[in-house]
Enzyme design. Structure first.
Site, PDB file in Angstrom:
ATOM      1  N   GLU A 185       0.827  -1.213   0.000  1.00 49.87           N
ATOM      2  CA  GLU A 185       0.000   0.000   0.000  1.00 49.87           C
ATOM      3  C   GLU A 185       0.860   1.262   0.000  1.00 49.87           C
ATOM      4  O   GLU A 185       0.531   2.247  -0.674  1.00 49.87           O
ATOM      5  CB  GLU A 185      -0.944  -0.004   1.210  1.00 49.87           C
ATOM      6  CG  GLU A 185      -1.884  -1.196   1.279  1.00 49.87           C
ATOM      7  CD  GLU A 185      -2.688  -1.391   0.013  1.00 49.87           C
ATOM      8  OE1 GLU A 185      -2.987  -0.391  -0.683  1.00 49.87           O
ATOM      9  OE2 GLU A 185      -3.018  -2.548  -0.309  1.00 49.87           O
ATOM     10  N   HIS A 204       1.869   1.898  -3.484  1.00 43.72           N
ATOM     11  CA  HIS A 204       0.809   2.554  -4.259  1.00 43.72           C
ATOM     12  C   HIS A 204       0.897   4.071  -4.081  1.00 43.72           C
ATOM     13  O   HIS A 204       0.793   4.835  -5.045  1.00 43.72           O
ATOM     14  CB  HIS A 204      -0.571   2.079  -3.791  1.00 43.72           C
ATOM     15  CG  HIS A 204      -1.091   0.881  -4.521  1.00 43.72           C
ATOM     16  ND1 HIS A 204      -1.104   0.785  -5.892  1.00 43.72           N
ATOM     17  CD2 HIS A 204      -1.651  -0.272  -4.058  1.00 43.72           C
ATOM     18  CE1 HIS A 204      -1.642  -0.377  -6.249  1.00 43.72           C
ATOM     19  NE2 HIS A 204      -1.977  -1.043  -5.153  1.00 43.72           N
ATOM     20  N   GLU A 222      -0.803  -3.019  -9.891  1.00 46.66           N
ATOM     21  CA  GLU A 222      -0.676  -4.003  -8.814  1.00 46.66           C
ATOM     22  C   GLU A 222       0.667  -4.725  -8.887  1.00 46.66           C
ATOM     23  O   GLU A 222       1.299  -4.973  -7.861  1.00 46.66           O
ATOM     24  CB  GLU A 222      -1.821  -5.016  -8.878  1.00 46.66           C
ATOM     25  CG  GLU A 222      -3.166  -4.478  -8.443  1.00 46.66           C
ATOM     26  CD  GLU A 222      -3.129  -3.907  -7.042  1.00 46.66           C
ATOM     27  OE1 GLU A 222      -2.624  -4.597  -6.118  1.00 46.66           O
ATOM     28  OE2 GLU A 222      -3.588  -2.765  -6.867  1.00 46.66           O
TER      29      GLU A 222
END
EC number: 3.4.24.-
Length: 292
Positions: A140, A143, A221
């Protein structure tokens, strides 16, 4: 109810801006230039409003609670892990939240790299080892560091703009041709035909456009997995993905799936999945394809 209100307010604001632009420029709303302006405003307007309000909307949708002061050892570990990894990634410390859900999941959101939110489910904290949880958090953080929220917003805005513009342009031509042939519309086309054709085309083109946005989402991803591997090690990330195979089907809302570690597996086709299959993600890590 709040989402409906925000949707209506956003569309009202877009219409006001659209009217103001046309008034100042003297462009006709039915012209190609007018259609382009309208498509751009509607295409990007909703996407950017959603991005700006993403943290608030995400917390509200999952019932997440931001950790202000850690109340136990788990929360303290979570904060310290996020702080350490964000420093490694070169971003400001995100807000950290926990939400109650049985599935193993986490997500990141926020309008800027240095004003983000990382949230994890109670299922993740209860079911994963610390090494596995570290890998998910690093995914995360990656990201955020990669600017994926802004990237996906821009892609969605561009796709939305093209869908609206092409749909309305074809609908306008169809309404003009059929309306004038029937002697209706006094040269301006039949409005019923225009709205009917534009709605059908926006639905069809929207489905096709989702293939594009989902491809980008799956692509990001792989890079987030690689980013996690760089932060905590490849084996930890592989172990985390293998653990996800035993998880419940994610319960998060559809608009949050793009930035969750675990996407929904039940889909008509991989083309419409926001996340690659777990086996493909594991294989990509083992091959080092995205680690270069």
């Amino acid at each position: 109810m709040m989402r409906i209100a925000l949707f209506l307010l956003t569309n009202l604001a877009v219409m006001l801006v659209f009217g103001l632009v046309l008034s100042l420029t003297g462009i006709q709303s039915s012209s190609v230039q007018g259609l382009m302006i309208m498509a751009g405003l509607f295409g990007f307007g909703g996407s950017f409003v959603s991005l700006l309000m993403s943290k608030w909307m995400a917390l509200r949708s999952v019932g997440g609670e931001v950790i202000e002061q850690p109340r136990n050892e788990t929360e303290n570990w979570l904060l310290e892990t996020v702080r350490r990894q964000s420093q490694q990634a070169g971003i400001a410390m995100p807000q950290v939240a926990i939400y109650h859900a049985p599935d193993i999941n986490a997500f990141a959101t926020g309008a800027r790299r240095n004003a983000s939110l990382v949230a994890v489910s109670t299922g993740l904290l209860q079911s994963m080892s610390r090494d596995e949880a570290e890998a998910v958090i690093a995914h995360e953080i990656s990201h955020v560091a990669n600017g994926d929220m802004v990237t996906m917003t821009l892609i969605q805005g561009i796709v939305n703009t093209f869908v609206i513009f092409i749909s309305r342009l074809i609908a306008q031509a169809a309404a003009g041709f059929l309306g004038n042939r029937d002697g209706e519309g006094e040269g301006n086309g039949n409005p019923m035909i225009y709205f009917g054709v534009s709605m059908v085309l926006e639905l069809v083109f929207g489905i096709l456009a989702s293939i594009i946005t989902m491809w980008f989402s799956r692509h990001r991803e792989f890079y987030a997995d690689a980013g996690s591997a760089k932060l905590v090690g490849r084996e930890k990330m592989i172990a985390a993905l293998q653990r996800l195979k035993t998880s419940y089907e994610p319960q998060e809302a559809g608009n949050m799936m793009a930035f969750c570690i675990n996407g929904k597996s039940k889909s008509f086709s991989e083309l419409f999945m926001s996340h690659p299959p777990l086996d493909k993600r594991i294989e990509a890590l083992r091959s080092g394809q995205y680690l270069k």
